[in-house]
Design a protein around this motif. Structure first.
Motif, PDB file in Angstrom:
ATOM      1  N   GLU A   6       0.819  -1.211   0.000  1.00  0.00           N
ATOM      2  CA  GLU A   6       0.000   0.000   0.000  1.00  0.00           C
ATOM      3  C   GLU A   6       0.860   1.271   0.000  1.00  0.00           C
ATOM      4  N   ARG A   7       1.941   1.256   0.836  1.00  0.00           N
ATOM      5  CA  ARG A   7       2.697   2.502   1.017  1.00  0.00           C
ATOM      6  C   ARG A   7       4.105   2.484   0.439  1.00  0.00           C
ATOM      7  N   ILE A   8       4.623   1.291   0.123  1.00  0.00           N
ATOM      8  CA  ILE A   8       6.042   1.198  -0.250  1.00  0.00           C
ATOM      9  C   ILE A   8       6.289   0.357  -1.508  1.00  0.00           C
ATOM     10  N   TYR A  32      23.259  -1.300  16.796  1.00  0.00           N
ATOM     11  CA  TYR A  32      23.696  -1.810  18.096  1.00  0.00           C
ATOM     12  C   TYR A  32      23.678  -3.341  18.161  1.00  0.00           C
ATOM     13  N   ALA A  33      22.741  -3.970  17.453  1.00  0.00           N
ATOM     14  CA  ALA A  33      22.685  -5.438  17.493  1.00  0.00           C
ATOM     15  C   ALA A  33      23.762  -6.059  16.599  1.00  0.00           C
ATOM     16  N   TYR A  34      24.402  -5.244  15.780  1.00  0.00           N
ATOM     17  CA  TYR A  34      25.472  -5.718  14.884  1.00  0.00           C
ATOM     18  C   TYR A  34      26.855  -5.409  15.468  1.00  0.00           C
ATOM     19  N   TYR A  93      15.558  -7.168   7.555  1.00  0.00           N
ATOM     20  CA  TYR A  93      15.080  -5.773   7.462  1.00  0.00           C
ATOM     21  C   TYR A  93      15.951  -4.858   8.304  1.00  0.00           C
ATOM     22  N   LEU A  94      16.335  -3.749   7.713  1.00  0.00           N
ATOM     23  CA  LEU A  94      17.070  -2.696   8.414  1.00  0.00           C
ATOM     24  C   LEU A  94      16.558  -1.364   7.872  1.00  0.00           C
ATOM     25  N   PHE A  95      16.071  -0.525   8.754  1.00  0.00           N
ATOM     26  CA  PHE A  95      15.456   0.730   8.305  1.00  0.00           C
ATOM     27  C   PHE A  95      16.186   1.940   8.863  1.00  0.00           C
ATOM     28  N   ASN A  96      16.125   3.030   8.118  1.00  0.00           N
ATOM     29  CA  ASN A  96      16.633   4.319   8.575  1.00  0.00           C
ATOM     30  C   ASN A  96      15.834   4.722   9.813  1.00  0.00           C
ATOM     31  N   TYR A  99      12.562   6.543  10.078  1.00  0.00           N
ATOM     32  CA  TYR A  99      11.317   5.926   9.583  1.00  0.00           C
ATOM     33  C   TYR A  99      10.877   4.725  10.420  1.00  0.00           C
ATOM     34  N   TRP A 100      11.401   4.629  11.650  1.00  0.00           N
ATOM     35  CA  TRP A 100      10.933   3.578  12.552  1.00  0.00           C
ATOM     36  C   TRP A 100       9.557   3.970  13.120  1.00  0.00           C
ATOM     37  N   HIS A 101       8.902   2.966  13.683  1.00  0.00           N
ATOM     38  CA  HIS A 101       7.629   3.155  14.421  1.00  0.00           C
ATOM     39  C   HIS A 101       6.474   3.631  13.539  1.00  0.00           C
ATOM     40  N   ARG A 102       6.494   3.248  12.283  1.00  0.00           N
ATOM     41  CA  ARG A 102       5.367   3.608  11.405  1.00  0.00           C
ATOM     42  C   ARG A 102       4.806   2.377  10.689  1.00  0.00           C
ATOM     43  N   GLY A 103       5.330   1.205  11.060  1.00  0.00           N
ATOM     44  CA  GLY A 103       4.806  -0.024  10.479  1.00  0.00           C
ATOM     45  C   GLY A 103       5.383  -0.400   9.118  1.00  0.00           C
ATOM     46  N   TYR A 104       6.381   0.354   8.651  1.00  0.00           N
ATOM     47  CA  TYR A 104       6.938   0.063   7.319  1.00  0.00           C
ATOM     48  C   TYR A 104       7.687  -1.281   7.284  1.00  0.00           C
ATOM     49  N   ALA A 105       8.407  -1.599   8.369  1.00  0.00           N
ATOM     50  CA  ALA A 105       9.222  -2.828   8.367  1.00  0.00           C
ATOM     51  C   ALA A 105       8.316  -4.062   8.300  1.00  0.00           C
ATOM     52  N   ALA A 106       7.263  -4.061   9.119  1.00  0.00           N
ATOM     53  CA  ALA A 106       6.355  -5.214   9.109  1.00  0.00           C
ATOM     54  C   ALA A 106       5.633  -5.319   7.763  1.00  0.00           C
ATOM     55  N   GLU A 107       5.289  -4.169   7.193  1.00  0.00           N
ATOM     56  CA  GLU A 107       4.605  -4.158   5.883  1.00  0.00           C
ATOM     57  C   GLU A 107       5.511  -4.767   4.802  1.00  0.00           C
ATOM     58  N   ILE A 128      16.435 -14.588  11.491  1.00  0.00           N
ATOM     59  CA  ILE A 128      17.421 -14.961  12.512  1.00  0.00           C
ATOM     60  C   ILE A 128      17.789 -13.690  13.263  1.00  0.00           C
ATOM     61  N   ILE A 129      17.469 -13.664  14.557  1.00  0.00           N
ATOM     62  CA  ILE A 129      17.471 -12.386  15.281  1.00  0.00           C
ATOM     63  C   ILE A 129      18.218 -12.500  16.604  1.00  0.00           C
ATOM     64  N   ARG A 130      19.113 -11.553  16.839  1.00  0.00           N
ATOM     65  CA  ARG A 130      19.848 -11.525  18.112  1.00  0.00           C
ATOM     66  C   ARG A 130      18.868 -11.347  19.270  1.00  0.00           C
ATOM     67  N   ILE A 134      14.756  -6.513  20.392  1.00  0.00           N
ATOM     68  CA  ILE A 134      13.297  -6.591  20.594  1.00  0.00           C
ATOM     69  C   ILE A 134      12.491  -6.022  19.408  1.00  0.00           C
ATOM     70  N   PRO A 135      12.853  -4.844  18.858  1.00  0.00           N
ATOM     71  CA  PRO A 135      12.059  -4.337  17.722  1.00  0.00           C
ATOM     72  C   PRO A 135      12.018  -5.319  16.551  1.00  0.00           C
ATOM     73  N   SER A 136      13.147  -5.969  16.296  1.00  0.00           N
ATOM     74  CA  SER A 136      13.206  -6.935  15.204  1.00  0.00           C
ATOM     75  C   SER A 136      12.375  -8.184  15.517  1.00  0.00           C
TER      76      SER A 136
HETATM   77  C1  LIG Z   1      14.010  -3.859  13.147  1.00  0.00           C
HETATM   78  C2  LIG Z   1      13.404  -2.549  12.686  1.00  0.00           C
HETATM   79  C3  LIG Z   1      13.333  -2.490  11.167  1.00  0.00           C
HETATM   80  C4  LIG Z   1      11.992  -2.448  13.281  1.00  0.00           C
HETATM   81  O1  LIG Z   1      11.467  -1.143  13.050  1.00  0.00           O
HETATM   82  P1  LIG Z   1      10.087  -0.712  13.735  1.00  0.00           P
HETATM   83  O2  LIG Z   1       9.878   0.691  13.361  1.00  0.00           O
HETATM   84  O3  LIG Z   1      10.111  -1.083  15.164  1.00  0.00           O
HETATM   85  O4  LIG Z   1       9.016  -1.676  13.035  1.00  0.00           O
HETATM   86  P2  LIG Z   1       7.800  -1.282  12.074  1.00  0.00           P
HETATM   87  O5  LIG Z   1       8.269  -0.436  10.959  1.00  0.00           O
HETATM   88  O6  LIG Z   1       7.102  -2.529  11.734  1.00  0.00           O
HETATM   89  O7  LIG Z   1       6.907  -0.341  12.998  1.00  0.00           O
HETATM   90  C5  LIG Z   1       6.184  -0.890  14.085  1.00  0.00           C
HETATM   91  C6  LIG Z   1       5.699   0.235  14.981  1.00  0.00           C
HETATM   92  O8  LIG Z   1       4.991   1.201  14.200  1.00  0.00           O
HETATM   93  C7  LIG Z   1       3.709   1.457  14.796  1.00  0.00           C
HETATM   94  N1  LIG Z   1       2.845   1.950  13.706  1.00  0.00           N
HETATM   95  C8  LIG Z   1       2.587   3.273  13.477  1.00  0.00           C
HETATM   96  N2  LIG Z   1       1.847   3.412  12.384  1.00  0.00           N
HETATM   97  C9  LIG Z   1       1.610   2.167  11.896  1.00  0.00           C
HETATM   98  C10 LIG Z   1       0.874   1.691  10.777  1.00  0.00           C
HETATM   99  N3  LIG Z   1       0.245   2.515   9.921  1.00  0.00           N
HETATM  100  N4  LIG Z   1       0.845   0.353  10.565  1.00  0.00           N
HETATM  101  C11 LIG Z   1       1.480  -0.493  11.405  1.00  0.00           C
HETATM  102  N5  LIG Z   1       2.183  -0.081  12.497  1.00  0.00           N
HETATM  103  C12 LIG Z   1       2.236   1.247  12.739  1.00  0.00           C
HETATM  104  C13 LIG Z   1       3.370   0.148  15.460  1.00  0.00           C
HETATM  105  O9  LIG Z   1       2.409   0.296  16.468  1.00  0.00           O
HETATM  106  C14 LIG Z   1       4.732  -0.226  16.052  1.00  0.00           C
HETATM  107  O10 LIG Z   1       4.930   0.558  17.208  1.00  0.00           O
HETATM  108  P3  LIG Z   1       6.128   0.290  18.262  1.00  0.00           P
HETATM  109  O11 LIG Z   1       7.388   0.749  17.624  1.00  0.00           O
HETATM  110  O12 LIG Z   1       5.745   1.123  19.423  1.00  0.00           O
HETATM  111  O13 LIG Z   1       6.125  -1.174  18.558  1.00  0.00           O
HETATM  112  C15 LIG Z   1      14.266  -1.344  13.192  1.00  0.00           C
HETATM  113  O14 LIG Z   1      14.280  -1.356  14.589  1.00  0.00           O
HETATM  114  C16 LIG Z   1      15.681  -1.386  12.657  1.00  0.00           C
HETATM  115  O15 LIG Z   1      15.955  -1.004  11.535  1.00  0.00           O
HETATM  116  N6  LIG Z   1      16.634  -1.839  13.523  1.00  0.00           N
HETATM  117  C17 LIG Z   1      18.042  -1.850  13.182  1.00  0.00           C
HETATM  118  C18 LIG Z   1      18.425  -2.930  12.206  1.00  0.00           C
HETATM  119  C19 LIG Z   1      18.132  -4.304  12.755  1.00  0.00           C
HETATM  120  O16 LIG Z   1      18.484  -4.613  13.875  1.00  0.00           O
HETATM  121  N7  LIG Z   1      17.474  -5.118  11.920  1.00  0.00           N
HETATM  122  C20 LIG Z   1      17.093  -6.458  12.277  1.00  0.00           C
HETATM  123  C21 LIG Z   1      18.221  -7.402  12.174  1.00  0.00           C
HETATM  124  S1  LIG Z   1      17.698  -9.047  12.673  1.00  0.00           S
END
Ligand SMILES: CC(C)(COP(=O)(O)OP(=O)(O)OC[C@H]1O[C@@H](n2cnc3c(N)ncnc32)[C@H](O)[C@@H]1OP(=O)(O)O)[C@@H](O)C(=O)NCCC(=O)NCCS
Length: 174
Positions: A6-8, A32-34, A93-96, A99-107, A128-130, A134-136
């Motif tokens: 939808e968004r990306i 930090y996890a790397y 997945y690794l995001f800038n 752009y965290w906390h907007r659901g882009y990584a899960a999408e 495979i996650i350290r 926790i976010p991952s």
């Molecule tokens: C792992 C990583 C990609 C996760 O990013 P993230 O922003 O936590 O995950 P998402 O993009 O899925 O966003 C989820 C959050 O967006 C919120 N959110 C906001 N708007 C949203 C929407 N429209 N749809 C879904 N979720 C939404 C969710 O509630 C959730 O909130 P939370 O952060 O309080 O839990 C990020 O932490 C990262 O890049 N880390 C460094 C690299 C790394 O370690 N990668 C993994 C190696 S194993």
């Protein structure tokens, strides 16, 4: 363009993405996890590895771009990885940080899972996650995955406990 949600958009990275990659791989908090940031050389090697993956397998970690602006906000995709001695198809997945906390990584991760099952005909996909990442872990859970193993991965000279997350083809929950 490889994949769309939808968004990306997900597309292959190229050399012009190097500055965007540096913004991710050279940020302390992101890495930090790397065990710390990548040098310019390590970042270039990372990019070269993905370019080689595209050539060899037709997939790798792709650039994740906003549909609105085409801006590259992260990386997500599929790579072959070692999981405790077994070669598995991993969603990574690794995001800038901006752009965290907007659901882009899960999408993006959910779309890669669909691609693995529907296009690559994979039976299972993994993340495979350290254990401290926790976010991952939360992204893997949102992607319908569960823990199917754990092992110690030696990475950059450090023993790091990792969880093996997995989802089977017949569990298309989302
Ligand atoms: C792992 C990583 C990609 C996760 O990013 P993230 O922003 O936590 O995950 P998402 O993009 O899925 O966003 C989820 C959050 O967006 C919120 N959110 C906001 N708007 C949203 C929407 N429209 N749809 C879904 N979720 C939404 C969710 O509630 C959730 O909130 P939370 O952060 O309080 O839990 C990020 O932490 C990262 O890049 N880390 C460094 C690299 C790394 O370690 N990668 C993994 C190696 S194993």
């Amino acid at each position: 363009m490889i994949l769309e949600t939808e968004r990306i958009l997900l597309r292959e990275m190229n050399q012009e993405d190097f500055p965007c990659l540096c913004a991710i791989l050279q940020d302390e908090q992101t890495m930090y996890a790397y065990n710390g940031i990548f040098s310019h050389l390590e970042t270039q090697e990372w990019l070269n590895k993905q370019l080689a993956n595209y050539q060899r397998y037709g997939f790798g970690l792709w650039a994740v771009c906003l549909k609105d602006s085409s801006k590259m906000i992260g990386q997500c995709g599929l790579t072959w990885q070692d999981a405790d001695g077994k070669n598995v198809l991993e969603i990574g997945y690794l995001f800038n940080r901006a752009y965290w906390h907007r659901g882009y990584a899960a999408e993006a991760a959910r779309r890669c899972k669909r691609y693995a099952f529907e296009e690559l005909k994979a039976d299972k996909v993994y993340s495979i996650i350290r254990d401290i990442n926790i976010p991952s872990i939360n992204v893997a859970i949102r992607n319908g995955m569960y823990v199917c193993g754990r092992f110690i991965k030696k990475y950059r000279g450090v023993d790091m406990p990792h969880f093996i997350f997995c989802v089977k083809q017949d569990t298309l929950l989302n």
